[in-house]
Write an enzyme that holds these catalytic residues in place. Sequence first.
Site, PDB file in Angstrom:
ATOM      1  N   ARG A   1      -6.426   7.392  -2.788  1.00  0.00           N
ATOM      2  CA  ARG A   1      -5.307   6.990  -1.953  1.00  0.00           C
ATOM      3  C   ARG A   1      -4.302   8.110  -1.749  1.00  0.00           C
ATOM      4  O   ARG A   1      -3.623   8.164  -0.723  1.00  0.00           O
ATOM      5  CB  ARG A   1      -4.614   5.756  -2.557  1.00  0.00           C
ATOM      6  CG  ARG A   1      -5.449   4.486  -2.449  1.00  0.00           C
ATOM      7  CD  ARG A   1      -4.618   3.234  -2.616  1.00  0.00           C
ATOM      8  NE  ARG A   1      -4.055   3.093  -3.941  1.00  0.00           N
ATOM      9  CZ  ARG A   1      -4.647   2.465  -4.953  1.00  0.00           C
ATOM     10  NH1 ARG A   1      -5.856   1.960  -4.772  1.00  0.00           N
ATOM     11  NH2 ARG A   1      -4.070   2.362  -6.124  1.00  0.00           N
TER      12      ARG A   1
ATOM     13  N   TYR B   1      -2.534   9.065   1.764  1.00  0.00           N
ATOM     14  CA  TYR B   1      -1.087   9.077   1.949  1.00  0.00           C
ATOM     15  C   TYR B   1      -0.600  10.436   2.436  1.00  0.00           C
ATOM     16  O   TYR B   1       0.312  10.525   3.276  1.00  0.00           O
ATOM     17  CB  TYR B   1      -0.388   8.711   0.642  1.00  0.00           C
ATOM     18  CG  TYR B   1      -0.720   7.317   0.126  1.00  0.00           C
ATOM     19  CD1 TYR B   1      -1.133   6.312   0.997  1.00  0.00           C
ATOM     20  CD2 TYR B   1      -0.632   7.009  -1.226  1.00  0.00           C
ATOM     21  CE1 TYR B   1      -1.437   5.049   0.529  1.00  0.00           C
ATOM     22  CE2 TYR B   1      -0.936   5.745  -1.701  1.00  0.00           C
ATOM     23  CZ  TYR B   1      -1.344   4.762  -0.815  1.00  0.00           C
ATOM     24  OH  TYR B   1      -1.658   3.510  -1.271  1.00  0.00           O
TER      25      TYR B   1
ATOM     26  N   TYR C   1       4.326  -1.972   6.464  1.00  0.00           N
ATOM     27  CA  TYR C   1       4.303  -3.387   6.068  1.00  0.00           C
ATOM     28  C   TYR C   1       5.271  -3.636   4.919  1.00  0.00           C
ATOM     29  O   TYR C   1       5.350  -2.859   3.963  1.00  0.00           O
ATOM     30  CB  TYR C   1       2.878  -3.736   5.647  1.00  0.00           C
ATOM     31  CG  TYR C   1       2.675  -5.089   5.003  1.00  0.00           C
ATOM     32  CD1 TYR C   1       2.845  -6.255   5.734  1.00  0.00           C
ATOM     33  CD2 TYR C   1       2.266  -5.185   3.683  1.00  0.00           C
ATOM     34  CE1 TYR C   1       2.628  -7.496   5.154  1.00  0.00           C
ATOM     35  CE2 TYR C   1       2.035  -6.423   3.087  1.00  0.00           C
ATOM     36  CZ  TYR C   1       2.224  -7.569   3.830  1.00  0.00           C
ATOM     37  OH  TYR C   1       2.011  -8.790   3.249  1.00  0.00           O
TER      38      TYR C   1
ATOM     39  N   HIS D   1       8.695  -3.799   2.865  1.00  0.00           N
ATOM     40  CA  HIS D   1       9.844  -2.885   2.766  1.00  0.00           C
ATOM     41  C   HIS D   1       9.298  -1.463   2.795  1.00  0.00           C
ATOM     42  O   HIS D   1       8.385  -1.132   2.031  1.00  0.00           O
ATOM     43  CB  HIS D   1      10.598  -3.150   1.454  1.00  0.00           C
ATOM     44  CG  HIS D   1      11.888  -2.395   1.332  1.00  0.00           C
ATOM     45  ND1 HIS D   1      11.961  -1.008   1.311  1.00  0.00           N
ATOM     46  CD2 HIS D   1      13.166  -2.834   1.205  1.00  0.00           C
ATOM     47  CE1 HIS D   1      13.218  -0.635   1.186  1.00  0.00           C
ATOM     48  NE2 HIS D   1      13.978  -1.729   1.127  1.00  0.00           N
TER      49      HIS D   1
ATOM     50  N   ALA E   1       7.402  -8.284  -0.344  1.00  0.00           N
ATOM     51  CA  ALA E   1       6.710  -9.436  -0.926  1.00  0.00           C
ATOM     52  C   ALA E   1       7.512 -10.014  -2.086  1.00  0.00           C
ATOM     53  O   ALA E   1       7.511 -11.228  -2.319  1.00  0.00           O
ATOM     54  CB  ALA E   1       5.321  -9.012  -1.399  1.00  0.00           C
TER      55      ALA E   1
ATOM     56  N   GLN F   1       0.145  -5.386  -7.105  1.00  0.00           N
ATOM     57  CA  GLN F   1      -1.168  -4.818  -6.797  1.00  0.00           C
ATOM     58  C   GLN F   1      -2.206  -5.075  -7.891  1.00  0.00           C
ATOM     59  O   GLN F   1      -2.957  -4.188  -8.289  1.00  0.00           O
ATOM     60  CB  GLN F   1      -1.034  -3.314  -6.524  1.00  0.00           C
ATOM     61  CG  GLN F   1      -0.131  -3.016  -5.333  1.00  0.00           C
ATOM     62  CD  GLN F   1      -0.026  -1.532  -5.012  1.00  0.00           C
ATOM     63  OE1 GLN F   1      -0.167  -0.673  -5.872  1.00  0.00           O
ATOM     64  NE2 GLN F   1       0.241  -1.226  -3.750  1.00  0.00           N
TER      65      GLN F   1
ATOM     66  N   SER G   1      -2.294  -9.823  -3.786  1.00  0.00           N
ATOM     67  CA  SER G   1      -1.897 -10.697  -4.902  1.00  0.00           C
ATOM     68  C   SER G   1      -0.888  -9.998  -5.815  1.00  0.00           C
ATOM     69  O   SER G   1      -1.055  -8.831  -6.171  1.00  0.00           O
ATOM     70  CB  SER G   1      -3.112 -11.109  -5.729  1.00  0.00           C
ATOM     71  OG  SER G   1      -4.027 -11.854  -4.961  1.00  0.00           O
ATOM     72  N   THR G   2       0.126 -10.739  -6.191  1.00  0.00           N
ATOM     73  CA  THR G   2       1.139 -10.293  -7.149  1.00  0.00           C
ATOM     74  C   THR G   2       1.179 -11.304  -8.284  1.00  0.00           C
ATOM     75  O   THR G   2       0.986 -12.501  -8.056  1.00  0.00           O
ATOM     76  CB  THR G   2       2.530 -10.205  -6.483  1.00  0.00           C
ATOM     77  OG1 THR G   2       2.471  -9.306  -5.380  1.00  0.00           O
ATOM     78  CG2 THR G   2       3.596  -9.728  -7.458  1.00  0.00           C
TER      79      THR G   2
END
Length: 268
Positions: free
Chosen positions: A68, A72, A94, A96, A126, A168, A235-236
């Site tokens: 990743r 990035y 997506y 904040h 989220a 995450q 999912s959190t």
Amino acid sequence: MSARIGSLTVVGSGITAISHITLEAMNSIKTCDVVFHVVADVLTESWIVENSKESKTLIDFYIPGQHRRITYDAMKDSIVREVKKGRNVCAVFYGHPGIFVNPSHSAVKELASENYPVFMQPGISAEDCMFADLGVDPATNGCCSIEATNFLVYSRAIDTTVPLVIWQIGMVGDPTYDPQPKTSKINILVEKLCRYYPPSHKVCIYEAALYSVSRSRIEWCELIDVGRCEINGISTMFVPPLSSPEIDSYFLTKLGLSIDEGHIKSIP
């Protein structure tokens, strides 16, 4: 040194499609020369394309199996390159734009160091949605918020008297991009959490609603059973406090206060 020609404004699209985009963000999307975007739904993407002078998606930089960090850096370079051409750039992310968004921070840091005008506008995350949906006030006794892999690889003291938010969890232990959640290591996360909480401690698997016509996912289960739950990329995990914090009598007295049934009061 005078400001350079070209600028960057970083905004968030929020969580729920279109309705979470702030008026401030809408104005930036409509007025900037070019808009880069990484959003979670086709409705928001379509709105950005229709309301911007020029738009470019950053989604294509995600390559399955690629680290990743490489992704990035490529996103950041693409954004920075346009600013250095003298263009006013808006980057939409997506949620904040400053929470778990590496390219936004790295682009702002690089451009600011070279005296380009940079702005980051707040958005709805989220976590904001979760506090509203679960009826949790993080300011009451505090709150700890941390990414799943970071929680595992570093040794730190965990305060079980405050809520714990773990982000995450569907990517735990995987630094690469994979469109499918990595649930094979979720039990390792549970193993470490069981150092602090009993296996029967109730936790919540949370996913904020992407559309105004849908509902957020709020699934409570015992900690030991998390591995049996469906875990997705968004999912959190919310872990409620295990106990109340101990009272610091020294400072309570020094402030001339008392605590009655959890409420802080002045001593008459």
